[in-house]
Design an enzyme around this catalytic site. Structure first.
Site, PDB file in Angstrom:
ATOM      1  N   GLU A   1       0.816  -1.205   0.000  1.00 40.74           N
ATOM      2  CA  GLU A   1       0.000   0.000   0.000  1.00 40.74           C
ATOM      3  C   GLU A   1       0.855   1.263   0.000  1.00 40.74           C
ATOM      4  OE1 GLU A   1      -4.092  -1.386   2.115  1.00 40.74           O
ATOM      5  OE2 GLU A   1      -2.434  -0.932   3.445  1.00 40.74           O
TER       6      GLU A   1
ATOM      7  N   CYS B   1       3.315   8.460   0.894  1.00 36.27           N
ATOM      8  CA  CYS B   1       3.938   7.556   1.874  1.00 36.27           C
ATOM      9  C   CYS B   1       4.080   6.194   1.191  1.00 36.27           C
ATOM     10  CB  CYS B   1       3.018   7.473   3.097  1.00 36.27           C
ATOM     11  SG  CYS B   1       3.565   6.275   4.329  1.00 36.27           S
TER      12      CYS B   1
ATOM     13  N   CYS C   1       6.204  -7.035   7.152  1.00 34.05           N
ATOM     14  CA  CYS C   1       7.325  -6.524   7.950  1.00 34.05           C
ATOM     15  C   CYS C   1       7.671  -7.565   9.005  1.00 34.05           C
ATOM     16  CB  CYS C   1       6.939  -5.209   8.627  1.00 34.05           C
ATOM     17  SG  CYS C   1       8.296  -4.475   9.586  1.00 34.05           S
TER      18      CYS C   1
ATOM     19  N   CYS D   1       6.533  -5.000  15.790  1.00 31.98           N
ATOM     20  CA  CYS D   1       6.137  -3.988  16.778  1.00 31.98           C
ATOM     21  C   CYS D   1       4.713  -4.284  17.251  1.00 31.98           C
ATOM     22  CB  CYS D   1       6.230  -2.585  16.185  1.00 31.98           C
ATOM     23  SG  CYS D   1       7.919  -2.157  15.703  1.00 31.98           S
TER      24      CYS D   1
ATOM     25  N   CYS E   1       1.462  -2.392  15.699  1.00 31.03           N
ATOM     26  CA  CYS E   1       1.403  -2.075  14.260  1.00 31.03           C
ATOM     27  C   CYS E   1       0.669  -3.160  13.486  1.00 31.03           C
ATOM     28  CB  CYS E   1       2.820  -1.921  13.711  1.00 31.03           C
ATOM     29  SG  CYS E   1       2.858  -1.537  11.957  1.00 31.03           S
TER      30      CYS E   1
ATOM     31  N   CYS F   1      -1.113   5.954  10.052  1.00 31.40           N
ATOM     32  CA  CYS F   1       0.117   5.269  10.491  1.00 31.40           C
ATOM     33  C   CYS F   1      -0.235   3.961  11.179  1.00 31.40           C
ATOM     34  CB  CYS F   1       0.877   6.099  11.510  1.00 31.40           C
ATOM     35  SG  CYS F   1       1.414   7.682  10.944  1.00 31.40           S
TER      36      CYS F   1
HETATM   37  N1  SAH Z   1       9.422   0.451   9.839  1.00 28.34           N
HETATM   38  C1  SAH Z   1       9.561   1.886   9.821  1.00 28.34           C
HETATM   39  C2  SAH Z   1       8.639   2.504   8.800  1.00 28.34           C
HETATM   40  C3  SAH Z   1       7.166   2.491   9.191  1.00 28.34           C
HETATM   41  S1  SAH Z   1       6.752   4.122   9.605  1.00 28.34           S
HETATM   42  C4  SAH Z   1       9.363   2.448  11.209  1.00 28.34           C
HETATM   43  O1  SAH Z   1       8.908   1.706  12.077  1.00 28.34           O
HETATM   44  O2  SAH Z   1       9.707   3.593  11.451  1.00 28.34           O
HETATM   45  C5  SAH Z   1       5.224   3.957  10.327  1.00 28.34           C
HETATM   46  C6  SAH Z   1       5.141   4.736  11.627  1.00 28.34           C
HETATM   47  O3  SAH Z   1       3.848   4.515  12.208  1.00 28.34           O
HETATM   48  C7  SAH Z   1       6.146   4.215  12.647  1.00 28.34           C
HETATM   49  O4  SAH Z   1       6.611   5.258  13.455  1.00 28.34           O
HETATM   50  C8  SAH Z   1       5.278   3.277  13.437  1.00 28.34           C
HETATM   51  O5  SAH Z   1       5.814   2.971  14.679  1.00 28.34           O
HETATM   52  C9  SAH Z   1       3.988   4.044  13.516  1.00 28.34           C
HETATM   53  N2  SAH Z   1       2.849   3.194  13.857  1.00 28.34           N
HETATM   54  C10 SAH Z   1       2.749   1.862  13.708  1.00 28.34           C
HETATM   55  N3  SAH Z   1       1.545   1.419  14.133  1.00 28.34           N
HETATM   56  C11 SAH Z   1       0.873   2.501  14.545  1.00 28.34           C
HETATM   57  C12 SAH Z   1      -0.435   2.701  15.055  1.00 28.34           C
HETATM   58  N4  SAH Z   1      -1.286   1.698  15.183  1.00 28.34           N
HETATM   59  N5  SAH Z   1      -0.807   3.953  15.370  1.00 28.34           N
HETATM   60  C13 SAH Z   1       0.029   5.005  15.189  1.00 28.34           C
HETATM   61  N6  SAH Z   1       1.278   4.876  14.680  1.00 28.34           N
HETATM   62  C14 SAH Z   1       1.690   3.648  14.373  1.00 28.34           C
END
Ligand code: SAH
Length: 353
Positions: free
Chosen positions: A92, A105, A112, A116, A119, A335
């Site tokens: 996406e 974006c 991935c 985390c 996520c 995000c």
């Molecule tokens: N793998 C990289 C790129 C992804 S960026 C990274 O982790 O930085 C996506 C951003 O959204 C990251 O900062 C991630 O931690 C954040 N994110 C992930 N899940 C989220 C959620 N449910 N709500 C808000 N932010 C989230």
């Protein structure tokens, strides 16, 4: 057998191909301008090349494209693209219009592998790394859907996947995105890469490119961070902060720290205090992202007064802080909500078979 995609060759690899066929090397620039500046979809369009050269190249290569499988429009103007890859996986990208910029974006991996806890993409696991062409094609294809003179002005590598775990292809894609003589021509100042914090690759990236760096921090202590982000067991907060302090960041630039606020987990006044101390002396800004819920998530978004309090404490310590508004959350484009086809949809599809 499928012909190789010409967009998977680097500029110098294509020059070598031409020279081996007794063609002048400058033709590489012409072909690359057709592909990345004029966004040609066939070799026949490349009318400043002889017909025989066009035929020769077409015999050896294809111009592959990403297929737009679905496009969803949010009520706030955000657009989410679901792209289908040649091997049927999906990724996406999210287009985010703001007053003076149009940001895309983009994803760097299908799925991935970093796990985390908060996520949605993590639930998929790592499917595979994207090729450089699959990374920059997201920009070319999204640009094609825009009317008139509208163009993508900014790119963030913050979609699905961990860009620094796909380092080589990501840097190759950045070359195509930033080159001004034959590439897409987006200034590195308008590109930001976000990482979970892979220390050696951060150092390498800052040596090799001029793009902006964002680090997903999400916790002020190793104890909390290791629970949320398994990668913290490999690179601790101390290692990550030492790396950040030592980076050669030019005077006008700042590192961005992203911090997703999870109710009752990392959103207290004490957490904010510790975070401010952790960031002491680093030229940075903090992006607070109130948690975006997704199916299957156990976390909750904090109350807005807790978000405000957190912001105030950081502000009081002299930090530059932004609270990120969720964009496109009605289409699961915010995000941490990117999943390709969602697990629920896939199960639904299986049910119909
Ligand atoms: N793998 C990289 C790129 C992804 S960026 C990274 O982790 O930085 C996506 C951003 O959204 C990251 O900062 C991630 O931690 C954040 N994110 C992930 N899940 C989220 C959620 N449910 N709500 C808000 N932010 C989230």
């Amino acid at each position: 057998m499928m012909k190789p995609n010409i967009k998977d060759l680097s500029f110098t690899e294509f020059e070598t191909y031409l020279v081996e066929r007794k063609q002048p090397a400058y033709r590489a620039g012409q072909v690359w301008q057709w592909l990345y500046q004029k966004r040609a979809v066939s070799f026949a369009e490349m009318t400043n090349l002889s017909v025989s050269l066009r035929e020769q190249i077409a015999k050896d290569f294809a111009i592959s494209r990403l297929a737009i499988e679905r496009k969803a429009d949010s009520s706030d103007g955000t657009v989410k693209f679901l792209f289908r890859l040649a091997d049927d996986r999906s990724i996406e990208s999210v287009l985010i219009p703001e007053a003076k910029r149009l940001t895309l974006c983009i994803s760097t991996q299908a799925g991935c592998g970093f796990g985390c806890a908060f996520c949605a993409t993590a639930l998929l696991g790592l499917k595979r790394n994207l090729r450089a062409s699959e990374i920059f094609d997201q920009i070319l294809e999204a640009n094609r859907t825009l009317d008139g003179d509208r163009r993508i002005t900014h790119v963030v590598l913050m979609g699905m996947g961990e860009p620094l775990a796909n380092y080589g292809q990501t840097v190759r894609a950045l070359d195509v995105m930033t080159d001004t003589s034959w590439g897409i021509g987006i200034s590195p100042r308008r590109i930001t890469l976000s990482t979970v914090g892979l220390v050696p690759q951060i150092q390498k990236l800052m040596d090799e490119t001029n793009i902006n760096l964002a680090i997903s921090l999400h916790a002020p202590t190793d104890e909390i961070r290791s629970k949320l982000m398994p990668v913290n067991r490999k690179y601790s907060l101390r290692q990550l902060m030492e790396c950040c302090r030592a980076l050669p960041i030019p005077r006008r630039k700042r590192i961005t720290f992203e911090y997703v606020l999870l109710r009752g987990v990392n959103d207290s006044a004490a957490d904010a205090q510790q975070l401010a101390e952790l960031l002491l002396g680093i030229r940075c800004k903090v992006n607070l992202i109130p948690f975006n819920p997704h199916p299957g998530s156990e976390f909750e978004r904090p109350e807005s007064r807790d978000v405000e309090q957190f912001q105030q404490i950081l502000y009081f310590h002299g930090l530059q802080v932004n609270v990120r508004r969720p964009r496109g959350d009605d289409i699961q484009a915010a995000c941490g909500q990117l999943q390709g086809e969602t697990i629920a949809e896939r199960e639904g599809a299986a049910g119909r078979c």
